[in-house]
Design an enzyme around this catalytic site. Structure first.
Site, mmCIF file in Angstrom:
data_model
loop_
_atom_site.group_PDB
_atom_site.id
_atom_site.type_symbol
_atom_site.label_atom_id
_atom_site.label_comp_id
_atom_site.label_asym_id
_atom_site.label_seq_id
_atom_site.Cartn_x
_atom_site.Cartn_y
_atom_site.Cartn_z
ATOM 1 N N LYS A 16 -20.202 -5.459 23.298
ATOM 2 C CA LYS A 16 -19.102 -6.008 24.093
ATOM 3 C C LYS A 16 -18.504 -4.933 25.007
ATOM 4 O O LYS A 16 -18.217 -5.184 26.178
ATOM 5 C CB LYS A 16 -18.006 -6.557 23.167
ATOM 6 C CG LYS A 16 -18.353 -7.850 22.473
ATOM 7 C CD LYS A 16 -17.181 -8.354 21.660
ATOM 8 C CE LYS A 16 -17.526 -9.622 20.915
ATOM 9 N NZ LYS A 16 -16.382 -10.135 20.125
ATOM 10 N N GLU A 43 -6.894 -8.636 10.506
ATOM 11 C CA GLU A 43 -7.426 -9.894 9.996
ATOM 12 C C GLU A 43 -7.232 -10.996 11.024
ATOM 13 O O GLU A 43 -6.147 -11.148 11.593
ATOM 14 C CB GLU A 43 -6.723 -10.280 8.685
ATOM 15 C CG GLU A 43 -7.350 -11.474 7.994
ATOM 16 C CD GLU A 43 -6.685 -11.805 6.678
ATOM 17 O OE1 GLU A 43 -7.081 -12.823 6.075
ATOM 18 O OE2 GLU A 43 -5.788 -11.060 6.254
ATOM 19 N N ASP A 72 -12.167 -12.945 21.781
ATOM 20 C CA ASP A 72 -12.555 -13.733 20.617
ATOM 21 C C ASP A 72 -13.566 -14.749 21.112
ATOM 22 O O ASP A 72 -13.287 -15.525 22.024
ATOM 23 C CB ASP A 72 -11.365 -14.418 19.949
ATOM 24 C CG ASP A 72 -11.719 -14.785 18.510
ATOM 25 O OD1 ASP A 72 -12.130 -13.882 17.761
ATOM 26 O OD2 ASP A 72 -11.604 -15.964 18.146
#
Length: 200
Positions: A16, A43, A72
């Site tokens: 990435k 998390e 994400d």
């Protein structure tokens, strides 16, 4: 924003980071991995791609004091009701084990005919100027294709070897980086983000 050159990427994924640097280098931005700055992963407790991207970006910005970019993303398979989706990176139980994730995906699709193996990669990017930025820049991209019955190609990362781009007839792992960056979910999201950054 134009005077800021160093941005922490809320990820330790080298693939990435390389894509960000390739795609946004001409915007005058320098990207550094949070791992290089000693930032641990947070998390991912969000229920959407946007929520998780913001959680990661805020954490990286708070720890480093730098603007942060979080990604994400995930693979959503039609026949599996959108799975693995948010859990793509840890689909088989261990975060980032691409081989195990692909094996589990192919088992889940065993016996499913090609016509029902449609899927798409989704990417949400969140760029924060500081941890409490009330107006984060959000960009999203989607790349539709189909899941093969077996991996093909040596490039890319994650699910790339089993994701067929139906337009080119090549898997994401077979595409050259320039073509992949132009048509991929991350490439499309980064193009949106680049436009937003230039407009600041």
């Amino acid at each position: 924003m134009c005077h800021v050159t160093r941005i922490v990427v809320a990820s330790g994924n080298a693939g990435k980071l390389a894509e960000f640097n390739r795609l946004l280098s001409d915007a005058g931005l320098e990207f550094v991995s949070q791992r290089e700055l000693g930032v641990d992963d947070i998390e991912e407790t969000g229920l959407t791609f946007v929520e998780n991207a913001l959680l990661k970006a805020r954490h990286a910005a708070r720890v480093t004091g730098l603007p942060s970019l979080a990604d994400d993303s995930g693979l959503c398979v039609d026949a599996l009701d959108g799975a693995p989706g948010l859990y793509s990176a840890r689909y088989a139980g261990t975060h980032g084990d691409a081989a195990a994730n692909i094996a589990k995906l192919l088992r889940a699709l065993d016996g499913v005919e090609d016509a029902r193996r449609g899927a798409y990669f989704h990417c949400t990017l969140a760029l924060l100027r500081h941890p409490d930025d009330p107006r984060p820049l959000i960009a999203e991209g989607e790349w539709r294709g189909r899941i093969l019955h077996a991996p093909r190609g040596e490039g890319g990362f994650g699910y790339d070897p089993v994701f067929l781009d139906t337009g080119t007839g090549l898997t994401a792992a077979e595409l050259d980086p320039t073509t992949k960056n132009r048509i991929s979910h991350r490439g499309l999201a980064l193009a949106q983000l680049q436009h937003a950054v230039s407009a600041l």
